[in-house]
Design a protein around this motif. Sequence first.
Motif, PDB file in Angstrom:
ATOM      1  N   LEU A 109     -20.193  -1.367 -33.403  1.00 42.52           N
ATOM      2  CA  LEU A 109     -21.731  -1.389 -32.966  1.00 42.52           C
ATOM      3  C   LEU A 109     -21.843  -1.352 -31.652  1.00 42.52           C
ATOM      4  O   LEU A 109     -21.020  -3.029 -31.615  1.00 42.52           O
ATOM      5  CB  LEU A 109     -22.723  -1.431 -33.604  1.00 42.52           C
ATOM      6  N   PRO A 110     -22.496  -0.670 -30.845  1.00 44.32           N
ATOM      7  CA  PRO A 110     -22.519  -2.016 -28.841  1.00 44.32           C
ATOM      8  C   PRO A 110     -23.583  -2.919 -29.547  1.00 44.32           C
ATOM      9  O   PRO A 110     -23.825  -3.396 -30.325  1.00 44.32           O
ATOM     10  CB  PRO A 110     -23.515  -0.464 -28.596  1.00 44.32           C
ATOM     11  N   VAL A 165     -25.641  -4.817 -28.490  1.00 43.76           N
ATOM     12  CA  VAL A 165     -27.200  -4.799 -28.295  1.00 43.76           C
ATOM     13  C   VAL A 165     -27.552  -3.472 -28.882  1.00 43.76           C
ATOM     14  O   VAL A 165     -27.145  -2.344 -28.207  1.00 43.76           O
ATOM     15  CB  VAL A 165     -28.574  -5.022 -27.160  1.00 43.76           C
ATOM     16  N   ASP A 166     -27.527  -3.390 -29.880  1.00 39.13           N
ATOM     17  CA  ASP A 166     -27.605  -2.090 -31.032  1.00 39.13           C
ATOM     18  C   ASP A 166     -28.777  -2.636 -32.046  1.00 39.13           C
ATOM     19  O   ASP A 166     -28.745  -3.657 -33.111  1.00 39.13           O
ATOM     20  CB  ASP A 166     -26.450  -1.343 -31.511  1.00 39.13           C
ATOM     21  N   ALA A 167     -29.861  -1.526 -31.937  1.00 35.73           N
ATOM     22  CA  ALA A 167     -31.143  -2.012 -34.003  1.00 35.73           C
ATOM     23  C   ALA A 167     -30.646  -1.907 -34.957  1.00 35.73           C
ATOM     24  O   ALA A 167     -30.590  -3.027 -35.480  1.00 35.73           O
ATOM     25  CB  ALA A 167     -31.415  -0.917 -33.606  1.00 35.73           C
ATOM     26  N   GLY A 168     -28.548  -1.545 -35.174  1.00 35.84           N
ATOM     27  CA  GLY A 168     -28.209  -1.346 -36.322  1.00 35.84           C
ATOM     28  C   GLY A 168     -27.064  -3.033 -36.651  1.00 35.84           C
ATOM     29  O   GLY A 168     -27.430  -3.546 -37.854  1.00 35.84           O
ATOM     30  N   ARG A 169     -28.219  -3.564 -35.799  1.00 37.87           N
ATOM     31  CA  ARG A 169     -26.925  -5.394 -35.836  1.00 37.87           C
ATOM     32  C   ARG A 169     -28.388  -5.776 -36.216  1.00 37.87           C
ATOM     33  O   ARG A 169     -27.828  -7.027 -36.923  1.00 37.87           O
ATOM     34  CB  ARG A 169     -26.430  -5.736 -34.628  1.00 37.87           C
ATOM     35  N   ASN A 170     -29.221  -5.647 -36.661  1.00 36.70           N
ATOM     36  CA  ASN A 170     -30.491  -6.587 -36.608  1.00 36.70           C
ATOM     37  C   ASN A 170     -30.658  -5.705 -38.217  1.00 36.70           C
ATOM     38  O   ASN A 170     -30.839  -4.565 -38.462  1.00 36.70           O
ATOM     39  CB  ASN A 170     -31.620  -6.675 -36.013  1.00 36.70           C
ATOM     40  N   ASN A 180     -28.676 -11.311 -38.938  1.00 34.56           N
ATOM     41  CA  ASN A 180     -28.219 -10.404 -37.479  1.00 34.56           C
ATOM     42  C   ASN A 180     -26.992 -10.510 -37.442  1.00 34.56           C
ATOM     43  O   ASN A 180     -26.450 -11.411 -38.249  1.00 34.56           O
ATOM     44  CB  ASN A 180     -28.769 -10.780 -36.566  1.00 34.56           C
ATOM     45  N   ASP A 182     -24.267 -10.933 -35.019  1.00 36.56           N
ATOM     46  CA  ASP A 182     -22.740 -10.546 -33.394  1.00 36.56           C
ATOM     47  C   ASP A 182     -21.448 -11.478 -33.850  1.00 36.56           C
ATOM     48  O   ASP A 182     -21.295 -11.054 -34.782  1.00 36.56           O
ATOM     49  CB  ASP A 182     -23.760 -12.035 -32.582  1.00 36.56           C
TER      50      ASP A 182
END
Lengths: 112, 491, 626
Positions: free
Chosen positions: B47-48, B50-55, B71, B73
């Motif tokens: 995922l990029p 900064v991506d909502a999917g990472r949180n 999260n 990272d």
Amino acid sequence: MPINYYIFLSLALFIIGIIGVLTRRNVIIVFMCIELMLNAVNLLLVAFSKMHHLAAAGAGNAVNNVGSEGQLFVFFIMVVAAAEVSVGLAIIVMLYRNTRSVDINFLNRLKH
Amino acid sequence: MVTLLLFLVPLIGGLVSFGLKDDRTARGWALLVATIGVALAVWGINLPAVDAGRNFHAGWMGSLGSSFSLNLDGLSGILTLLTTIAYPVILVATWNSTYKKSNSFFGLMLLAQAGIIGVFLATDALLFYFFWELALIPVYFLCSQWGGERRIAVTFKFFIYTFTASVLMLIGILYLYFQTPDKSFSLQSFYNLNLSTREQSHVFWLMFLAFAVKMPIFPFHTWQPDTYEQSPTAATMVLSGIMVKMGVYGVIRWVMPVVPAAAYSWGDVVMSLSVIGIIYASIIAIQQNDLKRLIAYSSIAHIGFMSAALFAESTSGAQGVMMQMFNHGVNIIGLWIVVELIERQMGTRKLSELGGLAQKAPALAILLVIVAFANISLPLTNAFVGEFLMFNGIFNSTVTQYNHVFAVLAGLSIILGAVYTLNMVSKVFFGNTNQLTARATDILFNERVALSIVVGIIIVFGVYPQPLLNLTAGFVDSLLKEASVAQLIGK
Amino acid sequence: MKNLIALIPLLPFIGFLINGLGRKVLPKGVAGLIGSGTVLASFIISLTIFLQGNYAAPVVHLFDFISVGSLKIPFAFQVDQLTTLFLLIITGVGFLIHVYSTAYMHEEAGQHFARYFAYLNLFVFSMLLLVMGANFVIMFIGWEGVGLCSYLLIGYWFKNVNYTAAAKKAFVMNRIGDLGFLLAVFWIIAKLGTVSYNEVFTAANLAKLSATDITGITLLLFVGATGKSAQIPLYTWLPDAMAGPTPVSALIHAATMVTAGIYMIARSNALYQLAGTTNAIIAIIGAATALLAATIALRQNDIKKVLAYSTVSQLGYMFLALGTGAYTAAVFHVMTHAFFKALLFLGSGSVIHAVSGEQDIRNMGGLKKALPITYLTFLIGCIAIAGIPPFSGFFSKDAILLNAFAYDKFLWAVGLLTAALTAFYMFRLLFITFNGSFRGTEAQRHHLHESPIAMTLPLIILAVLSIAGGFVGIPALFTEGGEKLAEFLKPVINPEHTVHVEHSTEWVLVGLTTGIAVAAIIVAFLRYRNYKAEQPSAVGRLLENKWYVDELYNGVVVKPINALGSFANSFIEKSGIDALVNGVGKLVNYSGRQLRWLQSGQVGSYVLLMVVSMVMFFVLQFFLRR
């Protein structure tokens, strides 16, 4: 009536309860003493609840429910006490069947 | 979303596994769940940045100031990747081991995975603590139910160590919690704390000891050889390949950025302990006769190297640690696969009773030699890149004035490491066969698959390590920014 | 050009993969063909590059190996004059040795035969990485890679525990040196932030280094070189490494790998020219190694051990040259040494092959008639190493001694003594092996035969090279337009000051060296022409046992570490840390037992305790308020 009177009365009741629990060997009396302690607390709760209510009313807040939690707790405690009595008496009956006695000092089986 | 799935899939998979009746089904189910995990992890790390999917964020004991926050990272990404890759490899490698009540065994394994991934993803201290225990408890059971002869005593020792450590950590977390202005357990409010150096030191030692036991760092390591020796091999692989990284991870996530000034001022002490541990464990490893204990001590030496490099607080060192956490996990699982195989066939792990296996099992010998050389970080294996960077990080560290001494002493590990690893290789594989080893056969299909994956990773990331380095580059920068601010305060 | 360069190391690597993966299915002929063919192809490419002579843009960037923060380490090759020379030596001599091996290893089972060639190809690949790398890290990859291959090939016959022990010793001792190398690399990174040669060796960057930096870096690099190139104190692995097959000894432990240290220092000559202290140390260690190894070689009876110590001694020579600033001379000697030492090793292999695996020269003798080609080529090798004009060894050795003479008279004297000893022990070896009468068993005598063409042909080619190879570096003393090699290497190796010795002095020196070598040969002839077994004297025994250095290392390093390890294992672990942890557990148990009396089981006492504690809380609260 000043709140102090209530406090002293419930304190006296509570201490009588404690002494009863500590010194008596008959389970039924111990039980009654526990009830006595619970009721001492109830008395205190009701007294404080009334006191808070009056204080709020005196402050100009005519219709309020300040102090109602105390009354609520009393009901809780009464329910618990009733439940406790029913379970407790059942245990005592079973105990009597097994040991032919209601002497609390026979109840040291947990140790073994 | 993917972060939540990463945790939920093994959790639910594990719970379902308890209900499965058939041994075959339980195995297949565990492998399926583990494989889905790999796909999820690969999806997640791609995922990029900064991506909502990472949180992932949900309410959880809000009145206490705690929330269910996850999260993904760079740091969590590489460790989640390691965990998810390791599980299928472990399951495939131990496909032929038989367990009584195998549904519970695999259930516990998957629950441990859920806990471990939770640890790597949690950004809330209470949640982190919860996952920490969730990861440990299944391992207690795995070790005490399916372990070797001395399992009860050993599990007891393991329990004393980790329980004490967990309690210390909890005290540390609670202390920090009460310092936060808004009474919050979230990582960010811990980062925002502004504690005096004295307070930081207290918290540092509370938390660091907890993680030092898990890593383990000398002198908190004695649970490890025993536990590795007595646990069932699959559990040992999870413990050594993945769970020791929880300790390193904890230090990186919950100690260094939270109490940076203390990490800076106690850096020398930690590095000394680590370096002593490296040499100490290496010399002991030379003396070992039991394969599992040998690898356990070797692992202690490697982890010591990581913690020394971590406290060197340099880009190169930190990147090396990131890379090496992944590599060490992969490589040590490779070593365990070989041990498992030898033990299954020969019924012994004693070096003195083995020998000459290269004649009987050439494919195994070749694969082991590659893994063994990765263990001593030969160039063009993955470990070389990691150790080179860590070594460089220690040598060029600016936070300690003894950087050269530490580098030289830590460097002795590449010599001593060669001694014990080659000892192991030659005692197991070279020489003539004896009565025991004469009836050995070569490696089975599933083991070949598992070892080939390990060897593949070793070589691919040994020749082209940049993808792994890129994965964590951003995280390392932000970590060191925190640390460098602390140095200014510390000075 | 770029693709071509990448192919040089890639081809042997492909050979390694094919032979390694297909070792069970490939017939021996195919395995040998792939093994030799790939190296030959690399040789041809190297030759093309050499003939083109286009070194304008020597660095070929392939991909970024490591890129972390400001540190960038590219995977790049640098093919300049120095590298080209080494490429030719490695692939050329390597090819001959591959061809030789197809015959020498013929008795091995097919699978192991292919494994052998796979290792050999992997070695060539690593060695090529070492010399082609455009920065210290790529060099280090090759550096450790050759160590690995050396380990694998020394322990090739892995059933023999002694052989695998020798392999392990070689690897570990190399690693000690490697640590030094690595530390030097980190030091360079610390100061300059780069490891690429074309950035490190710029005048601007070199000026950034303090005197301490330069001494430190060069010394640490030299520590690396002592490991790889078998110098004092890390030389003892090389003689043991003779456990490997003989062609391996020829390729790895004589012609190529052991000269890696010399290559590295020659490559870093810009740095070393600034390091006076280090140079002195290098020169002293080189001379000491040369002499020590030569004395040991006097009394060895294993044909390969003699050659091994001779290699150590000759490497010492090369370091002497490096220390005196004669980089070209050192590289020159690397080249000639590669020819004649590979020749000698392959010759010894031919002898061993003929006498059914016997290696003790006391059980040989009189092989001249049975092995005419081997004898003749071996003789040429001996003359070349002894330094008799106009054989190749003469020119390179002369160049070294001349530089040593200009640097320091004492070191020159040591070099001269070593030259005499070299001539003596080589001809002792020759006479004991080939002259006199055969002393082996009847079965061996029956089996005596000249080796097949695949083995003799490389011998002949190497013999020709040993004779003629010296002319590329013929000094200006003898002919106009000499020093071709120095001219060729000038862009890479450009010494700030060159040695100027009067021509008359030079003639005297040349005469002295030659005379002393001839004298040594005559003494050897008189003494060993008809060898009979003799009781060694006290000094002889000392030399036969290699000055007991192995025993010394064993006592001083190995045993203490082992003792420390078992002490830590059985005492600190069990009685120290573990006792402490278990003590915590015991304490909990103990306190549990002691507290048990509180649990009397009497309900009344529980309640009393409860009430008393509650009262205490209230009292405490009451007092603490105040």
